[in-house]
Scaffold this active site. Structure first.
Site, PDB file in Angstrom:
ATOM      1  N   GLU A 230       0.691  -1.233  -0.142  1.00 49.08           N
ATOM      2  CA  GLU A 230       0.174  -0.044   0.025  1.00 49.08           C
ATOM      3  C   GLU A 230       0.749   1.390   0.193  1.00 49.08           C
ATOM      4  OE1 GLU A 230      -0.543  -2.554   2.109  1.00 49.08           O
ATOM      5  OE2 GLU A 230      -2.102  -3.524   1.109  1.00 49.08           O
TER       6      GLU A 230
ATOM      7  N   HIS B 268     -10.371  -5.162   9.237  1.00 50.25           N
ATOM      8  CA  HIS B 268     -10.917  -4.903   8.010  1.00 50.25           C
ATOM      9  C   HIS B 268     -11.942  -3.826   7.982  1.00 50.25           C
ATOM     10  CE1 HIS B 268      -9.040  -8.540   6.655  1.00 50.25           C
ATOM     11  NE2 HIS B 268      -9.280  -8.327   5.418  1.00 50.25           N
TER      12      HIS B 268
HETATM   13  C1  LIG Z   1      -2.021  -4.456   4.357  1.00 49.00           C
HETATM   14  C2  LIG Z   1      -3.253  -5.477   3.747  1.00 49.00           C
HETATM   15  N1  LIG Z   1      -3.088  -5.434   2.505  1.00 49.00           N
HETATM   16  C3  LIG Z   1      -4.193  -5.981   1.733  1.00 49.00           C
HETATM   17  C4  LIG Z   1      -4.844  -7.083   2.323  1.00 49.00           C
HETATM   18  C5  LIG Z   1      -6.053  -8.031   1.686  1.00 49.00           C
HETATM   19  N2  LIG Z   1      -5.410  -9.157   1.525  1.00 49.00           N
HETATM   20  C6  LIG Z   1      -5.675 -10.147   2.243  1.00 49.00           C
HETATM   21  S1  LIG Z   1      -4.762 -11.640   2.059  1.00 49.00           S
HETATM   22  C7  LIG Z   1      -4.064 -10.768   0.623  1.00 49.00           C
HETATM   23  C8  LIG Z   1      -3.120 -11.882  -0.039  1.00 49.00           C
HETATM   24  C9  LIG Z   1      -1.786 -12.272   0.429  1.00 49.00           C
HETATM   25  O1  LIG Z   1      -1.103 -12.752  -0.172  1.00 49.00           O
HETATM   26  P1  LIG Z   1       0.062 -13.699   0.432  1.00 49.00           P
HETATM   27  O2  LIG Z   1       0.884 -12.811   1.376  1.00 49.00           O
HETATM   28  O3  LIG Z   1       0.749 -14.219  -0.677  1.00 49.00           O
HETATM   29  O4  LIG Z   1      -0.647 -14.570   1.406  1.00 49.00           O
HETATM   30  P2  LIG Z   1      -1.518 -15.766   0.751  1.00 49.00           P
HETATM   31  O5  LIG Z   1      -3.068 -15.282   0.932  1.00 49.00           O
HETATM   32  O6  LIG Z   1      -1.113 -16.343  -0.496  1.00 49.00           O
HETATM   33  O7  LIG Z   1      -1.498 -16.979   1.955  1.00 49.00           O
HETATM   34  C10 LIG Z   1      -4.286  -9.610   0.494  1.00 49.00           C
HETATM   35  C11 LIG Z   1      -4.025  -8.540  -0.655  1.00 49.00           C
HETATM   36  C12 LIG Z   1      -4.752  -7.114   3.760  1.00 49.00           C
HETATM   37  N3  LIG Z   1      -5.145  -8.083   4.398  1.00 49.00           N
HETATM   38  N4  LIG Z   1      -3.746  -6.441   4.195  1.00 49.00           N
END
Ligand SMILES: Cc1ncc(C[n+]2csc(CCOP(=O)(O)OP(=O)(O)O)c2C)c(N)n1
Ligand SMILES: [Mg+2]
Lengths: 320, 322
Positions: free
Chosen positions: A56, A125
């Site tokens: 972000e 959230h």
């Molecule tokens: C700071 C933040 N940005 C965006 C999100 C929304 N979000 C939740 S999980 C996710 C993907 C996370 O990807 P990764 O770190 O690879 O973990 P995975 O879900 O694949 O286990 C996103 C964009 C969030 N929860 N927190």
């Protein structure tokens, strides 16, 4: 005027698409923006509609840097609590560098964030932090309650020369509402009178505008005529709109889902106290969310939000 | 109650049973969500070997930090499926009294602490946990699970660098599942392995086949031994795949079908089942009995969650301040 039934979620995208058609400098990016809005990719191409890495800070910073140098970025930062990773870029750069540079730069950009109860996902959230940005100089803040305003305010926000925080209340996003066809621009800084009344002004924004309208119905049955004002723009705030209503009714209940302490309601109440004191028939009352993170559990999440009966009770009390 | 001791150094059949428990539990949660019983949640289907392999190398002194995709980590560490399911449903009997929901479940009694659904949140806290372990001479290590997406947040880089220069006993476990919500990992970085980034900060790293539970366990044991001996951090990347969508429900329309089917054929559970039966470690009858035991446990958890009460309204503001 022809209107269509559209969800606020879609209305925002429609507003964005129209502005992208109108102005080639408008671009959009965010985590999954190009995946979720493939129709925008098809129309405008991958240069103007981008997926970003999950970061972000750099999304907001890139938007600010690009805005200062000729582009008009619209960035989607997903959920409001994620904005905390982008505070430096939004508050210190986009909000301050116009002033600090002696007006050499401006930051025509929009940052979208979703917020509020409705998805039972808990306090990381769901957190209504719009007032943080109201408190930050150089930034405008909008938070619409109707589908038409989601579109019209998005268009204004994109045309604005200042950074605009666009807060989208999750609880509203998927319920279709009437949206006029065509280039319908809703000015930033102008409140909307949602219902006329003479005994008390219910002043709100976001999903609690609907709760105020329901409360007004409850009150009508008891012979109390409530006016409902939808602020929709939190900065600039429509002082004249608020005051003209309160000068008429002499009573105000200010309602929002965000916690009360130092919230937008405190500002509205202060404006009323400073500028309409002599006309007040009762103290201004605030009905807000508590000083607590919203819980995930559904009943707790719902109880966090001011509901019509609570709003009506407050109005009844000051009308007695 | 399951004690942490009972899950340390599990046999391969115990590992399989835990993986089956995670799979069955998460598929059941998704089913309950689809039926309108609970809010949305993220599953780790396809990644069970990573959770079980790493956690089998830890002991009761160690602390675990995790994120939104945590059911596997919790169950592998011995969390009560009833209480995890109840938390997902926002019920008073859940581990956090329904205040967390699925996304930030912590269970301090088994050492799963400070779960954050802010991507990167757990990475920002892990160094502090490592510092306590180091300064208070608590012996354990901090194990922090995070995704490939979290590694693109600035905080990942800040965390690893600080752990490196302060010699903090942190095991960074990057579950590289190729997806960051609706964005493929390849769209977000020019490298294939998060371990490459770790190495640039001057710490020891390794990448392991995240779908092979015994390989993960061996790599994690080596990493843990190194951290216990030197007090320094280590980054272990488990290379795996998110077989279901980001959050339930998810039609995965944005996922490359060929890639998905390639990874489906590498399903860590089917591969292990086949191996154990072929090698004669487990008979087909024993496997069927194991699945039945797991199924019953998960059904009981679902019933427990569904029939548990919601928190009372006084909980709205209870526990905000100490
Ligand atoms: C700071 C933040 N940005 C965006 C999100 C929304 N979000 C939740 S999980 C996710 C993907 C996370 O990807 P990764 O770190 O690879 O973990 P995975 O879900 O694949 O286990 C996103 C964009 C969030 N929860 N927190
Ligand atoms: Mg990932």
């Amino acid at each position: 005027m022809t209107t269509n039934m559209i969800t606020p979620d879609q209305a925002m995208v429609d507003g964005l698409a129209e502005e992208m058609r109108r102005d080639p400098r408008v671009i959009t990016f965010g985590e999954g923006t190009a995946t979720k809005h493939y129709e925008l990719v098809e129309e405008f191409g991958r240069k103007r509609v981008r997926n970003t890495p999950l970061a972000e800070g750099i999304i907001a910073g890139t938007a600010a840097g690009a805005a200062a140098t000729g582009l008009r970025p619209v960035v989607d930062l997903l959920f409001a609590p994620f904005l905390t990773f982008a505070m430096e870029e939004l508050v210190n750069s986009a909000g301050k560098l116009r002033f600090i540079s002696g007006g050499q730069f401006s930051f025509p950009m929009v940052a979208i964030a979703r917020t509020g109860a409705g998805w039972a996902v808990g306090g990381q959230h769901n957190h209504n932090i719009e007032s943080w940005f109201v408190h930050s100089p150089g930034i405008k803040v909008v938070m619409p309650s109707t589908a038409a305003d989601f579109k019209g305010l998005m268009k204004s926000a994109i045309r604005d020369e200042n950074p605009v925080m666009f807060f989208a209340d999750i609880g509203l996003l998927h319920t279709p509402g009437e949206v006029p066809e065509g280039d319908n621009v809703v000015p930033i800084g102008k409140a909307a009178l949602r219902r006329e009344g003479s005994d008390v002004s219910l002043i709100s924004y976001g999903k609690t505008v609907g709760k105020c309208l329901e409360a007004a119905n409850l009150l009508l049955a008891e012979g109390i005529s409530a006016e409902v004002i939808d602020l929709r723009s939190l900065k600039p705030l429509d002082e004249a709109g608020v005051l003209s209503s309160v000068l008429k009714t002499g009573r105000a209940v200010v309602v929002h889902e965000a916690s009360g302490i130092c919230g937008v309601g405190a500002e509205v109440a202060a404006i009323i106290a400073e500028k309409a004191f002599s006309q007040l028939k009762a103290p201004v009352v605030r009905i807000t969310g508590p000083d607590a993170p919203p819980a995930a559990s559904y009943p707790l999440e719902q109880a966090f939000v001011p509901q019509p009966d609570r709003i009506a009770a407050a109005a009844r009390r000051i009308c007695a | 109650m399951t004690t942490v001791e009972s899950i340390v150094d599990r046999s391969v059949t115990q590992k399989l049973e835990t993986m089956l428990l995670i799979r069955t539990f998460e598929e059941k949660s998704a089913e309950l969500k689809a039926a309108g019983h609970s809010p949305s949640m993220c599953t780790s289907v396809g990644q069970e070997a990573s959770a079980v392999g790493v956690i089998s190398a830890l002991d009761e002194r160690d602390l675990i930090l995790t994120n939104h995709r945590s059911a596997g980590h919790l169950l592998a560490r011995g969390a009560d499926p009833n209480r995890v399911m109840a938390e997902i449903h926002g019920k008073a009997t859940g581990y956090c009294g329904g205040k967390s929901g699925s996304l930030h479940i912590s269970v301090k009694e088994i050492g799963v602490i400070l779960t954050s659904t802010i991507v990167g949140g757990e990475l920002s806290l892990a160094t502090g946990v490592g510092l306590s372990l180091q300064m208070l001479e608590m012996q354990g290590i901090a194990t922090v699970f995070f995704g490939d997406g979290a590694a693109t947040e600035g905080i990942f880089h800040e965390s690893v660098n600080l752990a490196a220069v302060w010699d903090l006993p942190v095991l960074y476990v990057c579950e590289n599942n190729q997806w960051q919500a609706y964005v493929h990992r390849k769209e977000t970085m020019r490298i294939d392995h998060i371990s490459e980034w770790g190495a640039r900060y001057g710490i020891r790293t390794a990448t392991v086949d995240g779908n092979d539970v015994e390989a993960v366990a061996a790599a994690a044991r080596d990493a843990v031994a190194y951290i216990r001996e030197t007090g320094k951090p280590f980054l272990l990347e488990t290379y795996t795949y998110r077989l279901r969508g980001h959050m339930e429900p998810d039609d995965q329309a944005y996922v490359d079908k060929e890639e998905l089917s390639r990874w489906r054929s590498k399903d860590p559970i089917t591969a292990l089942e086949r191996k154990l039966v072929t090698d004669g470690v487990l008979t087909a009858t024993e496997l069927a009995a194991m699945k039945e035991t797991v199924r019953k446990k998960v059904e009981a958890a679902a019933q427990f969650a569904i029939t548990s009460p919601y928190p009372t309204l006084d909980q709205l503001t209870a526990g905000v301040y100490a």
